[in-house]
Structure formats: structure tokens, C-alpha cells
Design an enzyme around this catalytic site. Structure first.
Site, mmCIF file in Angstrom:
data_model
loop_
_atom_site.group_PDB
_atom_site.id
_atom_site.type_symbol
_atom_site.label_atom_id
_atom_site.label_comp_id
_atom_site.label_asym_id
_atom_site.label_seq_id
_atom_site.Cartn_x
_atom_site.Cartn_y
_atom_site.Cartn_z
ATOM 1 N N SER A 123 -11.693 -7.639 -14.572
ATOM 2 C CA SER A 123 -13.154 -7.534 -14.547
ATOM 3 C C SER A 123 -13.766 -8.733 -15.243
ATOM 4 O O SER A 123 -13.139 -9.359 -16.107
ATOM 5 C CB SER A 123 -13.602 -6.262 -15.267
ATOM 6 O OG SER A 123 -13.425 -6.393 -16.670
ATOM 7 N N ASP A 124 -14.984 -9.054 -14.863
ATOM 8 C CA ASP A 124 -15.771 -9.932 -15.725
ATOM 9 C C ASP A 124 -16.032 -9.166 -17.006
ATOM 10 O O ASP A 124 -15.924 -7.936 -17.062
ATOM 11 C CB ASP A 124 -17.079 -10.325 -15.036
ATOM 12 C CG ASP A 124 -17.669 -11.610 -15.598
ATOM 13 O OD1 ASP A 124 -17.306 -11.989 -16.730
ATOM 14 O OD2 ASP A 124 -18.503 -12.228 -14.920
ATOM 15 N N TRP A 125 -16.405 -9.867 -18.046
ATOM 16 C CA TRP A 125 -16.502 -9.257 -19.370
ATOM 17 C C TRP A 125 -17.654 -8.236 -19.408
ATOM 18 O O TRP A 125 -18.821 -8.593 -19.285
ATOM 19 C CB TRP A 125 -16.692 -10.333 -20.425
ATOM 20 C CG TRP A 125 -15.413 -10.829 -21.038
ATOM 21 C CD1 TRP A 125 -15.136 -10.902 -22.373
ATOM 22 C CD2 TRP A 125 -14.244 -11.319 -20.369
ATOM 23 N NE1 TRP A 125 -13.860 -11.396 -22.558
ATOM 24 C CE2 TRP A 125 -13.294 -11.661 -21.353
ATOM 25 C CE3 TRP A 125 -13.890 -11.479 -19.033
ATOM 26 C CZ2 TRP A 125 -12.023 -12.156 -21.049
ATOM 27 C CZ3 TRP A 125 -12.618 -11.971 -18.722
ATOM 28 C CH2 TRP A 125 -11.711 -12.307 -19.719
#
Length: 749
Positions: free
Chosen positions: A230-232
Site C-alpha cells: 500500500s501507499d503509506w
């Protein structure tokens, strides 16, 4: 590796498995040292490492270790040079190994749907072919050094406004042809170790749990077998993400989602096999990353600074050079105006912000090459004019042979986290440029910006140079280009429109009430401007040189092929000028069949070629199935319509002096579904339909009326059911239904 991962997996408890699919902190993956499962580290870094080893926090670039700040993504794409991207990837891989980093979070390939996107400086292009070619070269360069990449942001992360929740409405064809294509070749050919799923929703589902993009496209269609992270902070429903192929959540979640995963497995709503597959991907990444860690690895940062300057030179775009105002002469008196000459803007803001090892400004480098006077002229801390500074600049401009203004967007104008609201430079800069041109017409404007700007003074400046955000050595690079030490060879990877209102997404960016419609469809960037024959400031692919190139002898080795075949296209390019230079030969394909609505032409190949004065080289391209195809939702695959295709070759989307034709025969017809509502032109184009209609209606009033042009035109679009009504019993509804059944049966066979 597979054997070791299988051994690790067999020893892990359910709780340990749930823990492994989340980060240990902001930058590290979970480790179980007693089992021999080590820790590995990831780092921001599309154009330079942003590695934080002490007190890691989500931001705080000043706390990151010193690293080489190479040109940003928008700048690198302007090189149109795969070797340049591979070289940067290799250099970043070297620096990552020296810092114990196993995965660099880049490259970023999202399409530039609108020039207002605050993160466009990180992204390569408005064109998916150019973007994916850049990414492929970058990934190969880095991963050949034993450092993984994270291709991001998957997918359609095209704005910063409400980026964590925005729901993008995109039709399947547009999604495939534009937004997913930017990733496709990079995934299939370069095989990035990881792919980062983005924040946004796509047609109602979050990208981190999207069944179509993550499962159907990435895993099933493209056969990707690496790790998806995932993106953060992008994870919405962790269990749904695992079910749809999201392996790793970043950063750690303090155990909150671990509990949800364990509960879902125990309740049977998450199959253990699904969790094990994600854990295996994490363990494979840990194994690969740890395998290449070398505590003795070092990196020569001083040589990388020199490399950064050479890379930046390849990316600088000479937009205008009226009266050959450039290059500057060493004996000419030159007034340099603008704070950016002394304190350069060389990178964007946000997660990609690098702590550079050093910064080389243009002014001191220019002073070594010519007769320079400097004055500020304006402030970057305010948009207001400074009358005293302006007066001084105008006074000096009148006494110098040439004026070079270093203009651009201040840091506050563009950054990750927010979008721009306009395309203008600060008003004090525009006003000063206009005033200086009136005093001294021999004016050059040098731009530092991450995306296009409007240029109300374009007709008054004799020279315009686009430097984009050129990295820590951008000053040295720009000085050498301005004085002709090196010849500019960059080309625009995006269109510069005349004004914001001309842009394809103007009425649908950034959306409202949490939603945005991609109503422009596949007509993004030059596809839109060229289809509308709209004047632009500078077209896609544009870039000038201090020498002149000529294309001749365009040849296609076959005049006709099936779509399963390929053609080889060759063209000769000659340097007819007086100095060595590089040009970018661009190839575009046009479908003339009119079977479906398509852009006028699309970029399908390119090559950067270096030539000595008088030298000629032959450039060769191979065009295959995808070079002629569009995505057809009715068959959920790519398809080539039968027809004639025009191959255009030149130096930009608007400068295409040579063309040739090839006929392509389709082997994949689209099955038609007939009904009572099918228009008569489609019925008549089918042999069965034509026979019945002609036999029954040849002596009817409709046939006689068909000689009238208006009525004939109406009949071509009339549905079959209407013909039944108007045939006065010559065609019954039963006949029509039988015809529909026969037509559909014929289509299936």
C-alpha cells in the site's frame, strides 16, 4: 529462495503471519531473527534517496541522510533517453546498497491528466508509452544492482486534492489505454520487485482492495508475481485488500489490522491460503532484499554529483531560440536576473524531497564562462513587485547585450499534498519579464518548474529554456547549455497549452463532492489538442537544438500484414548543421479505419540519436500488434481494426514531415449482438440481413421512398422494429425475431 520461504512459512504462527503483512515501522519490514527472517529497509527515492535511519517519521526531509538529488521524474522523461533512465536507476541502486536500503519507492508513472496536479514533477509524461518506457529502463537499471523498486502509484493517482478518498469514474477502455498502460510494459518486462497501490478509489473501490486492477489486470492478465504494497496510510479494508492481492500494508498499524486478519481467518471469511500467499510474497521480498545487503558497500557521492550534472544536460529543453540568441558568447555582456540563478529550485516538495550532498547554482558557473552581471529583480518569498529591484534590473538591462531571467515556480506553488489552482508564474515575475523585454529585446527566460506554465510574454522573449527541476547539479548543467559547452537535446514529455481553460480535464478537475469524472476519456494531452487541431504553446515532443537535423527515406518493409505480424520501419536522420548534437526521432501511428473513435495519432516508438556534423544514421523500429491496437471492452482485450494505418515520423506530435502506410488485417472480429433495436445499416451490412430485407421490401413503399436522400439517411439509422412497423406487413415481428436469431447464431460461429 522458494525452498527457504517455504521453510519459514511452515514455522510461522497465525499471529506471526498477520504481523508480517504490515510494516514494523515507517521504513522497515517485520523480522523474526530467531527464525532467520531478517529485517530489510525501504526508502523514498524516485530521484534520490530520502533515507531516515534515526527517529524515523513520515516526513522531515532535513533529517534524512545526504544523498544525490538527481533530476525529478518530469525532468528525466524530457531526456527521451532510456539509457539516461537506466543510468539514474543504477546510481540510485548503488547509493541504496551503501545505506542498507533494499527497496527504493519509485519510479512514479502516473499520467499527467491535468497540469495542475501538485505531484506532476514526480511523474514522467502525459503519454503512457513514453512513461512506461522510462519506468522500464529505470527499474532494470536499479534492479540489476540488486536493489528492488516499487512501481507507483497503482493506479490513476492523478491529483492531490482529496487523494485519500477521491472516487474516480473512468471507463474501462480509458483505464486500460491510458492509466494502466503507463504501468504495463514496466511490469511485464522489468518485473519490479514491488508495486505500490495508490490512495484513490476507482469506480467505487479503493485501489488497495480493487478486484479489477489488482486481481484481474495485475495478477491474472499481466501475470505479476511480485509483492504489492500500500501507499503509506492508503489501506481501507485490510481483509478485503488481502483477498484482492494487497500483500503488505505500510507502515505498521500498531496491531489493529493484525487482529482483524486473525479474526477473519478464524471465522473463515479470509482463507488461510490467501494469507499464506501474501506472507510468501513478503518473505520472498525479505529474502531477495537481504541477499544483496553488503555492510561493506560504498558509494562515490562526488562522482554521482558530476553524473547528476551530465544527466540534467540531457533533459534541458530549448523551447525557443529566435535569431539564434543562444548559445551565449563568452565575450558578450549578459545580465542575469532572478534569485533562482543564485539559489536554484531543483526539486519538488513532499515525500520525494532529498537532502542533497551539495548544490551547484547557475550563477557562479556562468561567471566562469562569460561576462556576467547579476541582480535580483524579484523575490520568491512574495508575489508583489519590488519597485527598487525592478528599476535596477531595467537600468542594467539597457546597458547589457543580452538578458537572462531565471524564473519559475516557488516551492509553495507546487508540492505533494495539494494541487495548483492556476498555471501562472507569480505575477511579479511575469511583469518583470515583460518590462525587461521592452528595454532589451535580446531576452532569454530560463524556467524552473515541475509542470507547464502559461507564458504571456512568449512573443517577447527571443529565447526560452525549460530546465524543469534539474537536481542538485542543475546550475552547472544550465550554464553549460546556455554557453554552448553542451548542445540541448531534451524534448517535452507533455504539452504546454496556451492557457488552463484549453486543457482536456478543465471542466472535470479536481471534481466535487468526493468524485471526479474522467469525461475526456482517452483524449489526454496531445491526443486531445491534436484531435481538436487546437493551437498550443509548445507541442508534445518539442525540443530544439543548436544544430539542425533532417529526416529522409522512410521505409516500411511490408505494405500489408495481419495483426499477428509485425513491420519494420526505418528512417535516415542526418545532422545538416555545424555542431554535434542529439535528436529524438519519434514515431506515431494513425488509424484511418474509423471503426472506433481514436486519437488522431499516438506515440508508438522513439529513439535518441547522436550525430556529428554531416553524419547520417539509420534508425529502425519494429511495430507489432499493440502498436496498432485499442482496448475493446466487448471482448475485454486489445484489438486491431482492419484498415489502413499511417506511420508518421518526426520530431514532435506537430512536426511529422514523413509518413508511410501499411494495411493491417484483423484476426479478431468483435461479435455483434443483434436485436430488434439494431439499426438498419448494421442489418444491411450482414449478408443474411441484406437478403431478407431486399427480398421483402424491394417492391414496398419504403423502397420507393428510399430514393429520397433524407428518407434514405433516416432509414440507415432506423431500428429493425421500426421497419417492421412501416413495412405494412411485408416483414412481421416473427420474421424480424427469426432474423435476429439467425444473425446472432452466425456471429457465434
Amino acid at each position: 529462495m522458494k525452498k527457504r520461504v517455504k521453510q519459514w512459512l511452515s514455522k510461522l504462527t497465525l499471529a506471526q503471519k498477520a504481523r508480517l503483512v504490515s510494516g514494523a515501522d515507517w521504513w522497515r519490514l517485520v523480522s523474526y531473527e530467531k527464525m532467520g527472517i531478517p529485517s530489510i529497509m525501504v526508502s523514498d527515492g524516485p530521484h534520490g534517496l530520502r533515507t531516515q535511519k534515526q527517529n524515523p517519521q513520515p516526513f522531515g526531509p532535513d533529517d534524512s541522510i545526504p544523498a544525490t538529488c538527481f533530476p525529478s521524474g518530469a525532468t528525466l522523461a524530457s531526456s527521451w533517453d532510456r539509457k539516461v533512465l537506466a543510468t539514474v536507476g543504477k546510481a540510485l541502486g548503488d547509493e541504496a546498497k551503501a545505506e542498507g536500503v533494499s527497496v527504493v519507492l519509485g519510479p512514479a508513472v502516473n499520467i499527467k491528466r491535468s497540469p495542475l496536479c501538485g505531484r506532476n514533477f514526480e511523474y514522467y509524461s502525459e503519454d503512457p508509452f513514453l512513461a512506461t518506457q522510462c519506468a522500464t529502463a529505470y527499474i532494470k537499471g536499479m534492479q540489476d544492482e540488486g536493489v528492488g523498486t516499487s512501481l507507483k502509484h497503482f493506479c490513476a493517482n492523478n491529483q492531490e486534492d482529496h487523494r485519500l478518498t477521491i472516487d474516480e469514474h473512468i471507463d474501462e477502455r480509458t483505464l486500460r489505454e491510458i492509466y494502466l498502460s503507463a504501468f504495463e510494459t514496466a511490469v511485464k518486462e522489468a518485473k519490479p520487485w514491488t508495486i505500490m497501490a495508490s490512495y484513490n478509489k476507482i469506480n467505487g473501490s479503493y485501489a488497495c482492495e480493487h478486484p479489477y486492477t489488482l486481481k484481474h489486470v495485475l495478477r491474472d492478465d499481466w501475470k505479476y508475481r511480485g509483492l504489492v504494497m500500500s501507499d503509506w496510510g492508503a489501506t481501507n479494508d485490510r481483509v478485503a485488500g488481502l483477498k484482492n492481492g494487497l500483500d503488505l500494508e505500510m507502515p505498521g498499524n500498531n496491531g489493529l489490522n493484525d487482529k482483524k486478519i486473525i479474526q477473519a481467518v478464524k471465522k473463515g471469511t479470509l482463507p488461510l491460503e490467501t494469507l499464506d500467499e501474501a506472507v510468501a510474497h513478503v518473505l520472498e521480498l525479505i529474502y531477495a532484499g537481504a541477499k544483496h545487503l553488503d555492510p561493506k558497500a560504498t558509494c562515490d557521492l562526488s562522482s554521482h554529483h558530476l553524473l547528476a550534472a551530465e544527466i540534467a544536460k540531457e533533459c534541458i529543453v530549448l523551447l525557443k531560440n529566435q535569431n539564434e540568441i543562444l548559445p551565449l558568447g563568452s565575450d558578450e555582456t549578459v545580465l542575469v536576473v532572478g534569485p533562482f540563478a543564485r539559489t536554484p529550485r531543483y526539486q519538488g516538495g513532499g515525500s520525494s524531497h532529498v537532502h542533497p550532498t551539495q548544490i551547484e547554482a547557475a550563477l557562479p558557473c556562468m561567471e566562469k564562462l562569460g561576462k556576467i552581471t547579476f541582480t535580483e529583480g524579484f523575490s520568491v518569498d512574495s508575489d508583489a513587485e519590488d519597485p527598487a529591484a525592478v528599476a535596477k534590473a531595467l537600468e542594467l538591462a539597457a546597458t547589457h547585450q543580452k538578458v537572462v531571467v531565471f524564473a519559475g515556480m516557488p516551492d509553495a506553488y507546487e508540492s505533494e499534498g495539494y494541487d495548483r489552482t492556476h498555471m501562472q508564474l507569480p505575477p511579479n515575475q511575469n511583469a518583470l519579464i515583460t518590462a525587461l523585454a521592452k528595454v532589451n529585446p535580446h531576452l532569454v527566460v530560463v524556467l524552473s518548474n515541475g509542470s507547464p506554465v502559461e507564458m504571456p510574454w512568449v512573443g517577447q522573449a527571443e529565447g526560452i529554456v525549460e530546465g524543469y527541476l534539474g537536481g542538485q547539479a542543475s546550475g552547472k548543467a544550465m550554464a553549460d547549455i546556455l554557453y554552448g559547452v553542451d548542445n540541448p537535446s531534451g524534448h517535452l514529455a507533455e504539452t504546454f497549452p496556451l492557457r488552463l481553460e484549453d486543457t482536456p480535464a478543465y471542466l472535470n478537475f479536481p471534481g466535487a463532492q468526493g468524485e471526479v469524472d474522467y469525461r475526456e476519456g482517452v483524449f489526454v494531452g496531445y491526443r486531445y489538442y491534436d484531435a481538436r487541431k487546437m493551437p498550443v504553446l509548445f507541442p508534445f515532443g518539442h525540443g530544439l537544438s543548436y544544430t539542425t537535423f533532417r529526416l529522409t527515406d522512410l521505409r516500411v518493409d511490408k505494405s500489408a500484414i495481419q495483426d499477428t505480424g509485425s513491420v519494420t520501419v526505418t528512417v535516415d536522420v542526418t545532422n545538416i548543421g555545424a555542431r554535434c548534437g542529439k535528436c529524438v526521432v519519434q514515431l506515431y501511428v494513425q488509424d484511418t479505419s474509423n471503426e472506433v473513435i481514436r486519437p488522431v495519432r499516438e506515440l508508438k516508438e522513439f529513439a535518441k540519436v547522436e550525430l556529428q556534423p554531416g553524419e547520417r544514421k539509420t534508425v529502425s523500429f519494429t511495430l507489432g500488434y499493440r502498436s496498432f491496437a485499442y482496448f475493446e471492452p466487448r471482448i475485454e482485450d486489445w484489438r486491431v481494426p482492419t484498415g489502413e494505418y499511417v506511420i508518421h515520423v518526426g520530431f514532435s506530435s506537430r512536426d511529422l514531415p514523413l509518413s508511410a502506410k501499411v494495411r493491417v488485417a484483423s484476426t479478431r472480429p468483435v461479435p455483434k449482438v443483434f436485436s430488434l433495436n439494431t439499426p438498419m445499416d448494421e442489418i444491411m451490412n450482414h449478408p443474411l440481413g441484406r437478403k431478407l430485407v431486399m427480398d421483402r421490401l424491394s417492391h414496398s413503399p419504403l423502397a420507393a421512398a428510399g430514393t429520397d436522400k433524407m428518407v434514405a439517411q433516416m432509414m440507415t439509422t432506423m431500428p429493425l422494429r421500426a421497419v417492421v412497423d412501416f413495412s405494412q406487413g411485408l416483414i412481421s415481428e416473427k420474421d424480424a425475431l427469426a432474423l435476429v436469431a439467425a444473425l446472432n447464431k452466425a456471429e457465434k460461429t
